[in-house]
Motif scaffolding. Structure first.
Motif, mmCIF file in Angstrom:
data_model
loop_
_atom_site.group_PDB
_atom_site.id
_atom_site.type_symbol
_atom_site.label_atom_id
_atom_site.label_comp_id
_atom_site.label_asym_id
_atom_site.label_seq_id
_atom_site.Cartn_x
_atom_site.Cartn_y
_atom_site.Cartn_z
ATOM 1 N N LEU A 66 18.535 13.672 18.702
ATOM 2 C CA LEU A 66 19.776 14.425 18.851
ATOM 3 C C LEU A 66 19.558 15.712 19.629
ATOM 4 C CD1 LEU A 66 21.393 13.971 15.312
ATOM 5 C CD2 LEU A 66 21.969 12.818 17.450
ATOM 6 N N SER A 94 14.244 18.316 3.590
ATOM 7 C CA SER A 94 14.963 18.280 4.866
ATOM 8 C C SER A 94 14.976 19.650 5.524
ATOM 9 C CB SER A 94 16.400 17.791 4.638
ATOM 10 O OG SER A 94 16.423 16.481 4.127
ATOM 11 N N LEU A 152 21.910 17.763 10.158
ATOM 12 C CA LEU A 152 20.852 16.819 9.805
ATOM 13 C C LEU A 152 20.471 16.936 8.323
ATOM 14 C CD1 LEU A 152 18.622 17.149 12.988
ATOM 15 C CD2 LEU A 152 19.889 15.128 12.261
ATOM 16 N N LEU A 198 15.159 11.504 14.123
ATOM 17 C CA LEU A 198 16.575 11.637 14.473
ATOM 18 C C LEU A 198 16.851 13.021 15.047
ATOM 19 C CD1 LEU A 198 19.376 10.359 14.435
ATOM 20 C CD2 LEU A 198 19.669 11.246 12.112
ATOM 21 N N GLY A 199 16.194 14.044 14.496
ATOM 22 C CA GLY A 199 16.373 15.391 15.018
ATOM 23 C C GLY A 199 15.900 15.515 16.451
ATOM 24 N N LEU A 244 23.190 15.130 6.412
ATOM 25 C CA LEU A 244 23.404 13.716 6.705
ATOM 26 C C LEU A 244 22.965 12.808 5.560
ATOM 27 C CD1 LEU A 244 24.426 11.804 8.902
ATOM 28 C CD2 LEU A 244 22.081 11.677 9.783
ATOM 29 N N HIS A 245 21.757 13.001 5.069
ATOM 30 C CA HIS A 245 21.261 12.140 3.996
ATOM 31 C C HIS A 245 22.097 12.296 2.737
ATOM 32 C CE1 HIS A 245 18.746 11.075 0.521
ATOM 33 N NE2 HIS A 245 18.213 10.158 1.305
ATOM 34 N N VAL A 280 20.123 6.344 6.908
ATOM 35 C CA VAL A 280 19.356 7.552 6.574
ATOM 36 C C VAL A 280 18.119 7.231 5.757
ATOM 37 C CG1 VAL A 280 21.368 9.053 6.700
ATOM 38 C CG2 VAL A 280 20.761 7.997 4.520
ATOM 39 N N MET A 292 13.463 20.595 9.217
ATOM 40 C CA MET A 292 14.282 21.178 10.283
ATOM 41 C C MET A 292 13.734 22.530 10.744
ATOM 42 S SD MET A 292 16.391 18.867 10.906
ATOM 43 C CE MET A 292 15.353 17.568 10.239
ATOM 44 N N GLY A 332 14.061 11.750 9.311
ATOM 45 C CA GLY A 332 14.888 12.857 9.757
ATOM 46 C C GLY A 332 14.337 13.562 10.982
ATOM 47 N N LEU A 384 22.934 22.055 14.494
ATOM 48 C CA LEU A 384 22.337 20.726 14.401
ATOM 49 C C LEU A 384 21.430 20.591 13.178
ATOM 50 C CD1 LEU A 384 22.039 17.920 15.549
ATOM 51 C CD2 LEU A 384 20.284 18.780 17.122
#
Length: 304
Positions: free
Chosen positions: A152, A245, A179, A148-149, A182-183, A140, A249, A145, A175
């Motif tokens: 995914l 984050s 995410l 990765l988003g 996750l961190h 991470v 997102m 991020g 999702l």
């Protein structure tokens, strides 16, 4: 007494943040009146410019403008957006539930997942859970991020069709919440594990083992309380990461939160929106810090 000092420090911090942000935002190299005239298609006459400057208090010095804004802000008048012409507080009230649900759900999920992951990592050093938590922590930190988003989103939403990221239902937020969490899962699990490992090196832990407790039982009974204390202290710093984050997102998945509204307002130098966003984030940090502090007081009465 500590609660009183905490409250005074918090209010003082909010005041300092509001003053500093107001001064910085006000000194931005853009004239909000010119922007409003262009966006609203108003006649660029001297009378129109003068009327708008008086209405928004732009004809006054910095400090009188600040105290006028502060008094209005505290009483619920956050001004009007230069870009949309709508009430700023109404815009935030409409979008805030999305941001709060995303950020709070992500942080809560991270705490729930970090405890078992950190516990088994401490109970079985160099075991699967320990290696996984260490690898996740490195991952991470190394992988952005938003990248990765996107990956995914393509794999889970397009290839496997397990989720519907842009649907108008609860599946759209699954999702993004994962995410956001996750961190923090990686960081909090390592903090929790570290404190348990330090407990395992103490004499009272060896005494517990000598009394017949298994290593896992001794860790839970004698180390969990202190490890939770350390985890809550880490949550106070992770709250800032959750803000970033959440903003990522919202933009990546098109969620109508306050961060997406902020990005749209930055280009227009929408000062009222920028100032309100800074204060909302400051209050969010204050709430998280206050909640963590109260929980830490329950764990350690010496803080009372």
């Amino acid at each position: 007494m500590n609660l009183v000092r905490f409250g005074i420090r918090s209010l003082t911090g909010l005041f300092a943040v509001s003053l500093a942000s107001f001064a910085i935002i006000t000194m931005m190299p853009a004239d909000p009146v010119s922007i409003a005239i262009r966006v609203w298609n108003l006649p660029a006459t001297d009378e129109t410019v003068a009327a708008l400057r008086v209405q928004w208090g732009l004809d006054q010095p910095l400090l009188p403008r600040y105290f006028r804004w502060l008094a209005n802000f505290v009483t619920g008048d956050w001004g009007r957006s230069f870009r949309t012409g709508e009430s700023v507080i109404a815009e935030f009230v409409e979008r805030l539930p999305v941001s709060l649900s995303l950020g709070m759900a992500g942080l809560a999920l991270a705490i729930v997942l970090a405890i078992p992951l950190g516990f088994f990592a401490a109970a079985y050093p160099r075991g699967l859970a320990d290696r996984f938590s260490r690898a996740l922590s490195v991952f991470v930190q190394a992988v952005p991020g938003f990248w990765l988003g996107l990956v995914l989103h393509w794999v889970l939403g397009v290839q496997l069709r397990w989720i519907r990221p842009f649907a108008n239902d609860w599946t759209a937020i699954v999702l993004p919440v994962l995410l956001v969490a996750l961190h923090s899962v990686a960081v909090l699990a390592r903090v929790y594990r570290r404190d348990l490992t330090e407990t395992a090196a103490q004499p009272h832990f060896r005494t517990a083992l000598a009394k017949g407790l298994s290593e896992r039982q001794a860790l839970w009974r004698h180390g969990h309380r202190g490890a939770i204390y350390a985890l809550l202290a880490a949550v106070r710093s992770e709250a800032g990461w959750v803000i970033g984050s959440t903003a990522t997102m919202e933009i990546l998945f098109g969620l109508p939160g306050i961060s997406q509204f902020l990005v749209q307002s930055i280009a227009a130098r929408d000062q009222m929106v920028l100032q309100a966003y800074v204060m909302v984030i400051a209050v969010w940090m204050l709430i998280v810090n206050g909640g963590a502090y109260l929980a830490m007081r329950l764990l350690d009465p010496r803080l009372a």
